[in-house]
Enzyme design. Sequence first.
Site, PDB file in Angstrom:
ATOM      1  N   TYR A 159     -73.734  74.261 199.864  1.00  0.00           N
ATOM      2  CA  TYR A 159     -72.570  75.075 200.241  1.00  0.00           C
ATOM      3  C   TYR A 159     -72.923  76.035 201.381  1.00  0.00           C
ATOM      4  CZ  TYR A 159     -68.642  78.330 199.729  1.00  0.00           C
ATOM      5  OH  TYR A 159     -67.541  79.128 199.950  1.00  0.00           O
ATOM      6  N   SER A 162     -73.395  74.248 204.691  1.00  0.00           N
ATOM      7  CA  SER A 162     -72.124  73.844 205.298  1.00  0.00           C
ATOM      8  C   SER A 162     -71.395  75.035 205.904  1.00  0.00           C
ATOM      9  CB  SER A 162     -71.243  73.152 204.261  1.00  0.00           C
ATOM     10  OG  SER A 162     -70.754  74.050 203.280  1.00  0.00           O
TER      11      SER A 162
END
Length: 257
Positions: A159, A162
Amino acid sequence: MGLERFEGKSAIVTGAASGIGRATVARLVAEGAQVLGTDVEAEGLKSSIDEANAGAAAGGQAFARVADISAEGDVAATVEDAVERFGKIDVLANIAGIMRTGRTESFDLATWDLVLRVNLTGTFLMCRDALPHLIESKGAIVNTASTSSFFGHPWMAAYASSKGAIAALTQTLAVEYAKAGVRVNAVAPGSVTSGITSGVEFPDDLSKEESKLVRRIMSPTGFGDPGAVASVVAMLASDDGRHMTGEVVRIDGGTHA
């Protein structure tokens, strides 16, 4: 609300079925925008669109399109739909995203790929396909980064990677398209109640010392609501943000102050 900053404007909002995406659709429609909201969750999307239309300002209206932003064909069809409905695109708000957590040493590649595909590639695809229309309208993009873009958030390697890349993409596009008149900014939420945060699960075998790391990413003022982020998205997308591009605005209740 007394604001009509998006009267005569059109927008695409991804992740519109819940959380920040849902609040962003409602905010833009309440300020007079024509909005195409998109998400993979059909039922939640319909609810969001109905809610937004109930609070619409004069000229404001929301429409739904079920789509997967990680699928190139879905993205192309979504942008085409918006142009056919509205004749133009003034705003792209990339809100859609997913989170998967886990210890990095045992994190599987398929999950890593999924997170990057939805969060980063999905944002890229939406930007790429909307940019020709945003250049024509001198429009604005608002992406969604995260406080994990810049601060260590344990068990969130995929996460955070990204979202860090989305911050970099935002700044790159801001420079690349500045002369074309397209502004590109991002919000970086943290400690916000949303679909993503409500589903967070940390490893169940954390030691006492590891558990203390969770407190590092908790706001001293408590969790914020999605509308607090949507209001900043609206500002960045509106003429009020006309002298802002390449910015990543942190909205985290002082977590990383």
